[in-house]
Design a protein around this motif. Structure first.
Motif, PDB file in Angstrom:
ATOM      1  N   ARG A  12     -22.065  -2.983  17.708  1.00  0.00           N
ATOM      2  CA  ARG A  12     -22.014  -1.547  17.981  1.00  0.00           C
ATOM      3  C   ARG A  12     -21.720  -1.381  19.469  1.00  0.00           C
ATOM      4  O   ARG A  12     -22.417  -1.948  20.297  1.00  0.00           O
ATOM      5  CB  ARG A  12     -23.344  -0.906  17.603  1.00  0.00           C
ATOM      6  N   GLU A  13     -20.666  -0.630  19.788  1.00  0.00           N
ATOM      7  CA  GLU A  13     -20.272  -0.408  21.174  1.00  0.00           C
ATOM      8  C   GLU A  13     -20.270   1.090  21.444  1.00  0.00           C
ATOM      9  O   GLU A  13     -19.787   1.863  20.627  1.00  0.00           O
ATOM     10  CB  GLU A  13     -18.874  -0.984  21.419  1.00  0.00           C
ATOM     11  N   THR A  14     -20.803   1.506  22.588  1.00  0.00           N
ATOM     12  CA  THR A  14     -20.876   2.919  22.944  1.00  0.00           C
ATOM     13  C   THR A  14     -19.841   3.234  24.026  1.00  0.00           C
ATOM     14  O   THR A  14     -19.684   2.463  24.974  1.00  0.00           O
ATOM     15  CB  THR A  14     -22.286   3.273  23.459  1.00  0.00           C
ATOM     16  N   TYR A  15     -19.148   4.369  23.870  1.00  0.00           N
ATOM     17  CA  TYR A  15     -18.103   4.784  24.801  1.00  0.00           C
ATOM     18  C   TYR A  15     -18.206   6.275  25.064  1.00  0.00           C
ATOM     19  O   TYR A  15     -18.808   7.014  24.291  1.00  0.00           O
ATOM     20  CB  TYR A  15     -16.713   4.490  24.225  1.00  0.00           C
ATOM     21  N   ILE A  16     -17.560   6.692  26.155  1.00  0.00           N
ATOM     22  CA  ILE A  16     -17.430   8.114  26.474  1.00  0.00           C
ATOM     23  C   ILE A  16     -15.958   8.369  26.781  1.00  0.00           C
ATOM     24  O   ILE A  16     -15.355   7.668  27.600  1.00  0.00           O
ATOM     25  CB  ILE A  16     -18.307   8.513  27.669  1.00  0.00           C
ATOM     26  N   ALA A  17     -15.385   9.372  26.127  1.00  0.00           N
ATOM     27  CA  ALA A  17     -13.996   9.765  26.378  1.00  0.00           C
ATOM     28  C   ALA A  17     -14.002  11.092  27.133  1.00  0.00           C
ATOM     29  O   ALA A  17     -14.726  12.013  26.761  1.00  0.00           O
ATOM     30  CB  ALA A  17     -13.239   9.913  25.061  1.00  0.00           C
TER      31      ALA A  17
END
Length: 95
Positions: free
Chosen positions: A52-57
């Motif tokens: 599980r990888e968390t990102y912000i766009a």
């Protein structure tokens, strides 16, 4: 990701889970939004979560004056993205 899924049957299955959408800078166009999401990786065929990888766009967008009929089903608010910062979530993995 869709192309990888169709051309590489042994590649991870991926779900994108949007966690939060924050709108800011709404006084003048282009408007700004921040979208936080997780990319969930599953082992092919088993749906066993592998990562599980968390990102912000960060997204800049405008509203169209007129919404073409063909957009109504997929974009009823007439959002038109004018800037999208690409980070590692959108790059092909080098695994």
């Amino acid at each position: 990701m869709l192309e990888t899924f169709l051309t590489n049957p042994s590649a991870d299955e991926v779900d994108i889970v949007v966690q939060n959408v924050s709108l800011s800078e709404l006084t003048k166009s282009p408007y700004k939004a921040s979208v936080s999401f997780q990319k969930v990786l599953y082992t092919p065929g088993t749906r066993h979560q592998r990562g599980r990888e968390t990102y912000i766009a960060q997204v800049d967008f405008v509203l169209r004056e007129h919404v073409p009929n063909e957009f109504v089903r997929v974009n009823p608010l007439a959002l038109q993205v004018t800037y999208f910062r690409v980070d590692q979530a959108f790059e092909e993995s080098q695994r």
